[in-house]
Design a protein around this motif. Structure first.
Motif, PDB file in Angstrom:
ATOM      1  N   VAL A  47       0.842  -1.375   0.035  1.00 40.71           N
ATOM      2  CA  VAL A  47       0.019   0.099  -0.124  1.00 40.71           C
ATOM      3  C   VAL A  47       0.875   1.229   0.202  1.00 40.71           C
ATOM      4  N   GLN A  48       1.846   1.251   1.075  1.00 39.89           N
ATOM      5  CA  GLN A  48       2.783   2.410   0.937  1.00 39.89           C
ATOM      6  C   GLN A  48       3.503   2.756  -0.289  1.00 39.89           C
ATOM      7  N   ARG A  49       4.030   1.710  -1.060  1.00 44.72           N
ATOM      8  CA  ARG A  49       4.526   1.981  -2.391  1.00 44.72           C
ATOM      9  C   ARG A  49       3.649   2.580  -3.345  1.00 44.72           C
ATOM     10  N   LEU A  50       2.495   2.257  -3.443  1.00 42.17           N
ATOM     11  CA  LEU A  50       1.476   2.542  -4.437  1.00 42.17           C
ATOM     12  C   LEU A  50       1.001   4.187  -4.003  1.00 42.17           C
ATOM     13  N   LEU A  51       1.118   4.483  -2.637  1.00 42.72           N
ATOM     14  CA  LEU A  51       0.618   5.894  -2.203  1.00 42.72           C
ATOM     15  C   LEU A  51       1.812   6.744  -1.996  1.00 42.72           C
ATOM     16  N   LEU A  52       2.735   6.831  -2.770  1.00 44.39           N
ATOM     17  CA  LEU A  52       3.870   7.505  -2.531  1.00 44.39           C
ATOM     18  C   LEU A  52       3.753   8.837  -3.363  1.00 44.39           C
ATOM     19  N   LEU A  53       3.928   9.951  -2.876  1.00 39.77           N
ATOM     20  CA  LEU A  53       3.877  11.186  -3.150  1.00 39.77           C
ATOM     21  C   LEU A  53       4.538  11.468  -4.554  1.00 39.77           C
ATOM     22  N   ASP A  54       5.704  10.951  -5.027  1.00 39.84           N
ATOM     23  CA  ASP A  54       6.380  11.170  -5.986  1.00 39.84           C
ATOM     24  C   ASP A  54       5.624  10.141  -6.994  1.00 39.84           C
ATOM     25  N   PRO A  55       4.975  10.573  -7.970  1.00 44.02           N
ATOM     26  CA  PRO A  55       4.356   9.482  -9.127  1.00 44.02           C
ATOM     27  C   PRO A  55       5.421   8.798  -9.624  1.00 44.02           C
ATOM     28  N   ALA A  56       6.972   9.204  -9.747  1.00 45.86           N
ATOM     29  CA  ALA A  56       7.884   8.655 -10.845  1.00 45.86           C
ATOM     30  C   ALA A  56       8.286   7.543  -9.685  1.00 45.86           C
ATOM     31  N   ALA A  57       7.968   7.435  -8.369  1.00 49.29           N
ATOM     32  CA  ALA A  57       8.391   6.466  -7.544  1.00 49.29           C
ATOM     33  C   ALA A  57       7.482   5.172  -7.503  1.00 49.29           C
ATOM     34  N   ARG A  58       6.259   5.457  -7.951  1.00 47.99           N
ATOM     35  CA  ARG A  58       5.363   4.475  -7.552  1.00 47.99           C
ATOM     36  C   ARG A  58       5.518   3.291  -8.778  1.00 47.99           C
ATOM     37  N   PRO A  59       5.295   2.155  -8.401  1.00 44.41           N
ATOM     38  CA  PRO A  59       5.339   1.099  -9.329  1.00 44.41           C
ATOM     39  C   PRO A  59       4.510   0.944 -10.703  1.00 44.41           C
ATOM     40  N   THR A  60       4.721   0.325 -11.584  1.00 46.16           N
ATOM     41  CA  THR A  60       3.738   0.174 -12.712  1.00 46.16           C
ATOM     42  C   THR A  60       3.019  -0.914 -12.186  1.00 46.16           C
ATOM     43  N   ALA A  61       1.916  -1.077 -13.026  1.00 41.66           N
ATOM     44  CA  ALA A  61       0.966  -2.359 -12.685  1.00 41.66           C
ATOM     45  C   ALA A  61       1.608  -3.684 -12.762  1.00 41.66           C
ATOM     46  N   ASP A  62       2.417  -3.636 -13.718  1.00 43.02           N
ATOM     47  CA  ASP A  62       3.249  -4.859 -13.874  1.00 43.02           C
ATOM     48  C   ASP A  62       4.293  -5.019 -12.785  1.00 43.02           C
ATOM     49  N   GLN A  63       4.789  -4.160 -12.249  1.00 43.77           N
ATOM     50  CA  GLN A  63       5.779  -4.272 -11.212  1.00 43.77           C
ATOM     51  C   GLN A  63       4.856  -4.455  -9.896  1.00 43.77           C
ATOM     52  N   ALA A  64       3.834  -3.860  -9.594  1.00 42.37           N
ATOM     53  CA  ALA A  64       3.128  -4.238  -8.320  1.00 42.37           C
ATOM     54  C   ALA A  64       2.725  -5.679  -8.403  1.00 42.37           C
ATOM     55  N   THR A  65       2.459  -6.069  -9.489  1.00 43.80           N
ATOM     56  CA  THR A  65       2.369  -7.689  -9.656  1.00 43.80           C
ATOM     57  C   THR A  65       3.206  -8.532  -9.145  1.00 43.80           C
ATOM     58  N   ARG A  66       4.576  -7.898  -9.468  1.00 53.92           N
ATOM     59  CA  ARG A  66       5.537  -8.835  -8.845  1.00 53.92           C
ATOM     60  C   ARG A  66       5.927  -8.306  -7.312  1.00 53.92           C
ATOM     61  N   HIS A  67       5.302  -7.333  -6.728  1.00 52.46           N
ATOM     62  CA  HIS A  67       5.455  -7.280  -5.281  1.00 52.46           C
ATOM     63  C   HIS A  67       5.517  -8.589  -4.665  1.00 52.46           C
ATOM     64  N   PRO A  68       6.314  -8.792  -3.756  1.00 53.96           N
ATOM     65  CA  PRO A  68       6.396 -10.224  -2.810  1.00 53.96           C
ATOM     66  C   PRO A  68       4.937 -10.655  -2.217  1.00 53.96           C
ATOM     67  N   TRP A  69       4.292  -9.656  -1.698  1.00 49.24           N
ATOM     68  CA  TRP A  69       3.015 -10.004  -0.949  1.00 49.24           C
ATOM     69  C   TRP A  69       1.854 -10.478  -2.405  1.00 49.24           C
ATOM     70  N   VAL A  70       2.068  -9.703  -3.146  1.00 50.76           N
ATOM     71  CA  VAL A  70       1.142 -10.173  -4.313  1.00 50.76           C
ATOM     72  C   VAL A  70       1.490 -11.268  -5.124  1.00 50.76           C
ATOM     73  N   ALA A  71       2.973 -11.525  -5.547  1.00 47.56           N
ATOM     74  CA  ALA A  71       3.361 -12.657  -6.097  1.00 47.56           C
ATOM     75  C   ALA A  71       3.193 -13.825  -5.620  1.00 47.56           C
ATOM     76  N   THR A  72       3.241 -13.779  -4.353  1.00 53.07           N
ATOM     77  CA  THR A  72       3.255 -15.190  -3.403  1.00 53.07           C
ATOM     78  C   THR A  72       1.631 -15.221  -2.800  1.00 53.07           C
ATOM     79  N   MET A  73       0.896 -14.481  -3.156  1.00 52.80           N
ATOM     80  CA  MET A  73      -0.441 -14.404  -2.737  1.00 52.80           C
ATOM     81  C   MET A  73      -0.436 -14.335  -1.331  1.00 52.80           C
TER      82      MET A  73
END
Length: 439
Positions: free
Chosen positions: A343-369
């Motif tokens: 959640v924190q990585r997606l809600l970063l104030l700097d838009p350039a620091a947020r992950p893309t959708a593909d990268q967010a899918t590879r976040h350990p929490w999501v990737a490992t379900m």
């Protein structure tokens, strides 16, 4: 409107379940030459259902818009439908309405398959622009987790878009109704949403109104797919190339950047609680605004509460711009650190620091379900928080607000008795570009 207006239209599909009646470009020219006088619609946000253009496979039935209880109101709209439309579809029930449109549930006369038809008034230039923009987007997308446009009938005064019909309800309604909800369940839903949003971004489309109400289940079954819907504010632009925000780099990542690498957007629009800070600050922005909205959605799905909320619109915007997150209150003590990190990585104030959708899918929490996360049932806390928010919303919003002409007001399948639906009644979609700013 300022949202997705005046874009170049893609080529219409040349095959599939049913063909498009005629190209939107030809239609626009016909409308420009039409001198028939008639009542003009006031400028406003049309009711958007979302759909994409490619038809389902012959052995597949994919609904995409919610059914509504207003069957008795459908008859008066039936007379407004062109005979060439009613020759193919039976009008069954009114689903919703907006400034330039009405949406009804229909059945195909030959197959008896249910669909939704969005009837858009395009006599006024504003309505024609909104219609052109939305159809341009819908005709491009084709993905298992994005809704589909089936067929389009175009006439000088009206356009009829045949859409899939979703019968499984909204994301939060499903969370409340299932009785058991864990972090793993949250990752299952978010993976589907991320897949759909990633497809949009790869096509150069920014949604700009992602929220739980626009995430609908295909059918009521537990194995239903979750679909991204409602492209009333979607537009081409805001994409480019960059570096990963999740994999350790700065810069906007993949096909979505917050810098100058992509086509920047400027229109101020969206639903207040889900709008990214750069939109509120009236800065040029990219499809990273969708990733911010997904961060808000993830926060809500895990807790039943909003990360940024206030009765005052000014204070709400100030809170979003500051971006200070709080993980206090139930159930956050039981939510895992990987989930909070997501959640924190997606809600970063700097838009350039947020992950893309593909990268967010590879976040350990999501990737490992959420394999290493607690299996605690969060349902009770989520439902309680949604009920509390519903109670506050009911006291702030008059009951007549639901179902108004604005695109942001919607009533859930269960009306005010559903905490998920009632809690969202005040989330209006807010159009309006600042002076000199447009896409």
């Amino acid at each position: 409107m300022g949202c997705g207006i005046g874009k170049v239209l893609p080529e219409a599909p040349k095959g599939g379940y049913v063909s498009v009646v005629q190209s939107l470009v030809a239609f626009s020219r016909a409308c420009d030459d039409d001198n028939d006088d008639g009542p003009k619609k006031r400028r406003g946000l049309g009711f958007s259902t979302g759909a994409n253009h490619r038809p389902p496979a012959s052995n597949e039935r994919r609904p995409v818009l919610r059914e509504g209880p207003r069957r008795d109101q459908a008859a008066k709209y039936k007379d407004k439908f062109d005979a060439r439309v009613t020759a193919r579809y039976d009008i069954r029930a009114l689903i919703g309405r907006g400034s330039f449109s009405r949406v009804v549930r229909v059945e195909h006369r030959a197959t008896r398959q249910p669909f939704a038809i969005k009837m858009m008034e395009v006599e006024a230039p504003e309505g024609r622009e909104v219609c052109a923009s939305e159809l341009a987007v819908l005709r491009r997308v084709s993905h298992a987790h994005v809704i589909r446009l089936i067929e389009v009938f175009q006439f000088p005064r009206r356009v009829y878009a045949v859409l899939e019909l979703a019968t499984g309800g909204e994301l939060l309604d499903r969370v409340v109704s299932r009785g058991h909800f864990t972090e793993r369940d949250a990752t299952v839903a978010l993976r589907m949403v991320l897949a759909g949003v990633g497809h949009l971004h790869n096509l150069g489309i920014t949604h700009r109104d992602l929220k739980p109400e626009n995430l609908l289940y295909y059918h009521p079954g537990a194995d239903s797919r979750l679909l991204v819907t409602d492209f009333g504010l979607a537009t081409f632009g805001g994409t480019g190339s960059g570096v990963s925000g999740l994999d350790g780099g700065g810069g906007g990542g993949g096909d979505c950047t917050g810098g100058d690498g992509g086509w920047s957007l400027r229109t101020t629009c969206g639903t207040p609680e889900y709008m990214a800070p750069e939109i509120l600050l009236r800065k040029a922005y990219s499809c990273a605004v969708d990733m911010w909205a997904l961060g808000v959605i993830a926060y809500v799905v895990l807790s039943g509460s909003m990360p940024f909320e206030d009765d005052s619109r000014t204070r709400l915007y100030r809170s979003i711009v500051r971006g200070k997150l709080s993980f206090r209150g139930d159930p956050w003590p039981a939510v895992s650190h990987p989930a909070r990190d997501f959640v924190q990585r997606l809600l970063l104030l700097d838009p350039a620091a947020r992950p893309t959708a593909d990268q967010a899918t590879r976040h350990p929490w999501v990737a490992t379900m959420a394999a290493g996360s607690s299996a605690r049932n969060l349902h009770r806390s989520i439902s309680q928080n949604l009920r509390q928010r519903a109670s506050r919303s009911s006291s702030r919003c008059p009951s007549s607000a639901a179902g108004s002409s604005g695109g942001g007001h919607r009533r859930g399948p269960g009306g005010d008795k559903e905490p998920g639906a009632a809690a969202r009644r005040c989330s209006q979609t807010v159009p309006g570009a600042p002076p000199g700013a447009s896409d």
